[in-house]
Structure formats: structure tokens, C-alpha cells
Design a protein around this motif. Sequence first.
Motif, PDB file in Angstrom:
ATOM      1  N   ALA A   8     -39.219  -7.206 -13.744  1.00 23.78           N
ATOM      2  CA  ALA A   8     -38.419  -6.572 -12.820  1.00 23.78           C
ATOM      3  C   ALA A   8     -37.520  -5.654 -13.175  1.00 23.78           C
ATOM      4  O   ALA A   8     -37.367  -5.400 -14.599  1.00 23.78           O
ATOM      5  CB  ALA A   8     -37.587  -7.523 -11.871  1.00 23.78           C
ATOM      6  N   THR A   9     -37.221  -4.421 -12.566  1.00 19.29           N
ATOM      7  CA  THR A   9     -36.259  -3.504 -12.913  1.00 19.29           C
ATOM      8  C   THR A   9     -35.250  -3.337 -11.874  1.00 19.29           C
ATOM      9  O   THR A   9     -35.418  -3.705 -10.623  1.00 19.29           O
ATOM     10  CB  THR A   9     -37.173  -2.151 -13.099  1.00 19.29           C
ATOM     11  N   ALA A  10     -33.958  -2.731 -12.130  1.00 22.12           N
ATOM     12  CA  ALA A  10     -32.940  -2.407 -11.313  1.00 22.12           C
ATOM     13  C   ALA A  10     -32.236  -1.341 -11.851  1.00 22.12           C
ATOM     14  O   ALA A  10     -32.257  -1.069 -13.265  1.00 22.12           O
ATOM     15  CB  ALA A  10     -32.074  -3.831 -11.095  1.00 22.12           C
ATOM     16  N   THR A  11     -31.523  -0.772 -11.188  1.00 16.87           N
ATOM     17  CA  THR A  11     -30.739   0.599 -11.227  1.00 16.87           C
ATOM     18  C   THR A  11     -29.335   0.215 -11.351  1.00 16.87           C
ATOM     19  O   THR A  11     -28.729  -0.225 -10.179  1.00 16.87           O
ATOM     20  CB  THR A  11     -31.153   1.656 -10.483  1.00 16.87           C
ATOM     21  N   THR A  17     -31.361   2.416 -16.016  1.00 22.22           N
ATOM     22  CA  THR A  17     -32.195   1.209 -15.673  1.00 22.22           C
ATOM     23  C   THR A  17     -32.202   0.057 -16.455  1.00 22.22           C
ATOM     24  O   THR A  17     -32.258  -0.041 -17.780  1.00 22.22           O
ATOM     25  CB  THR A  17     -33.581   1.938 -15.703  1.00 22.22           C
ATOM     26  N   VAL A  95     -24.281  -5.139 -10.224  1.00 25.36           N
ATOM     27  CA  VAL A  95     -25.964  -5.247  -9.790  1.00 25.36           C
ATOM     28  C   VAL A  95     -26.548  -6.150  -8.893  1.00 25.36           C
ATOM     29  O   VAL A  95     -26.806  -7.486  -9.552  1.00 25.36           O
ATOM     30  CB  VAL A  95     -26.768  -5.001 -11.158  1.00 25.36           C
ATOM     31  N   GLU A  97     -29.397  -6.910  -7.768  1.00 30.09           N
ATOM     32  CA  GLU A  97     -30.830  -7.496  -8.024  1.00 30.09           C
ATOM     33  C   GLU A  97     -30.529  -8.468  -9.054  1.00 30.09           C
ATOM     34  O   GLU A  97     -31.334  -9.485  -9.110  1.00 30.09           O
ATOM     35  CB  GLU A  97     -31.478  -6.493  -8.581  1.00 30.09           C
ATOM     36  N   ALA A 100     -30.276 -11.669  -7.140  1.00 28.35           N
ATOM     37  CA  ALA A 100     -31.570 -12.110  -6.677  1.00 28.35           C
ATOM     38  C   ALA A 100     -32.471 -12.695  -7.742  1.00 28.35           C
ATOM     39  O   ALA A 100     -33.249 -13.760  -7.519  1.00 28.35           O
ATOM     40  CB  ALA A 100     -32.192 -10.898  -6.139  1.00 28.35           C
ATOM     41  N   TRP A 101     -32.307 -12.112  -9.131  1.00 28.17           N
ATOM     42  CA  TRP A 101     -33.312 -12.456 -10.223  1.00 28.17           C
ATOM     43  C   TRP A 101     -32.775 -13.972 -10.443  1.00 28.17           C
ATOM     44  O   TRP A 101     -33.570 -14.666 -11.041  1.00 28.17           O
ATOM     45  CB  TRP A 101     -33.027 -11.912 -11.255  1.00 28.17           C
ATOM     46  N   ASP A 104     -34.854 -16.331  -8.530  1.00 30.61           N
ATOM     47  CA  ASP A 104     -36.150 -15.915  -8.282  1.00 30.61           C
ATOM     48  C   ASP A 104     -36.812 -15.908  -9.917  1.00 30.61           C
ATOM     49  O   ASP A 104     -37.042 -17.040 -10.419  1.00 30.61           O
ATOM     50  CB  ASP A 104     -36.267 -14.419  -7.759  1.00 30.61           C
ATOM     51  N   HIS A 105     -36.821 -14.905 -10.543  1.00 29.85           N
ATOM     52  CA  HIS A 105     -37.445 -14.648 -11.892  1.00 29.85           C
ATOM     53  C   HIS A 105     -36.649 -15.585 -13.087  1.00 29.85           C
ATOM     54  O   HIS A 105     -37.610 -15.942 -13.860  1.00 29.85           O
ATOM     55  CB  HIS A 105     -37.269 -13.214 -12.321  1.00 29.85           C
TER      56      HIS A 105
END
Length: 226
Positions: A8-11, A17, A95, A97, A100-101, A104-105
Motif C-alpha cells: 500500500a501507499t499513503a501521502t 509518499t 497519516v 492510512e 487503517a493499515w 488490515d495489512h
Amino acid sequence: MLPWDLLATATAPEGDTLRLFRRGEEYSIRLSDGNELMNSRLGGSEEALATLAFERLTGRPAPRVLIGGLGMGFTLRAAQAVAPSGAQLIVSEIVPELIAWATDHMRAVFGNCLEDSRVEVRAGDVVAEIRSAQGVYDAILLDVDNGPGGLTRAGNDTLYGERGLQMAHRALTPGGVLAVWSAHPDEGFTRRLGRNGFEARAHMVRAGRTKRGSRHTVWIARRKGA
């Protein structure tokens, strides 16, 4: 050797990035230039950030603790392991994301630690949390960027400069603890802590969980004054 897989990526707020990789059971979060910010195998110094801080919180049965940066959860899980049942552990992560990671991931890394009733995760800037508080926290644990010499956010100077330390002093209870993680030592930061109402000591701790490998710096600074 197994290859790294991009998950995954996030900004980040200032446009950098962040990339999440996995290789077998190992996870890595890196900048787009390849610089590694976190690795699931190297959490020893982040854990020390929590354990050293809580050693100074004895006698407080219900400490309210602010953790700046969720990352891979090393600091949070170490705090959970030593915090009393009445503690409140508030995590501020800029951040969203990364939050969420965690479920999840990186579920294999985090397990069910975010389900702890003592834990509250807030999406937002820890600077805003500190700025809005006055005598609220028994401890503030900062694992943001690479410390006072941070790589990814110029705004981190707000945390580690004179004004940031004065904000942290106001946000803490009398005798409260400011704990700061850094990839590198910085004697100037130790002196800056002293000038802004803290009794500070820098600890050199291992990046990993063995007696070998690189060392990072953790400052434990006690708030002076009423």
C-alpha cells in the motif's frame, strides 16, 4: 531471499509518499526515495520510549498518556504492557492510512492491541493535541519522524523547538514526563529541554531487541515547576 512486495501507499501531509512493504513476516515503511522509516524487526528503541517513561510514572494509578505517532505500534504495545488498568492511552497519528493499515495489512503485527479499552486512536496532528491541552497529560511520548532532526516534515520543528517544548510543558501535569525518540543523539536538544522547564536525560538504546546493532536516543524529561 524473498522479494519485497508493495502492499500500500499513503501521502503524508507535506506530500511525501509512504510505502508499505512485506517480505515474508517482515514489514517495512519507507519513503519514496527508499529511506526506511520503520521495520517490524527493529522496535526495541520505540519500546524503550514507553518503558522508560512509565518508570517515571510510578504512583499514578490512572495516568493519561499521549503518544505521538502510531507507526507500527511498538510504543503503544510497550505502554500497554506496563500501564495500569486505569490508564488512558491516546494515540495521535497524522497519516490516517497508517491507522487503517494497523487493522488490515499489518494485522499480524498489531494483533488486537487497538481493541484495548484503555486505547483511543485519533487521526490528526499531535501538535494540535498538545497545543489544546493544559495540565492534562501525565506523559507525552513522541515518536514522530526521526526525532529533533526529522526527515519528512519541516513542521516537526514546531514540536522540538522552543515553542513546542513550552507547549509540551503546559500540557503536562506537575512532574509529568516528556519522552522523545530520535534516530540520532543531539546535545543541543538536551540543553533546549533544560532551558524550557525540563529535567532531562538522554538514554542510548538499541534499535533492535538484542545487545547488537545500532543505537537510538530516547530523552526522558520531567516537567519542573507547579
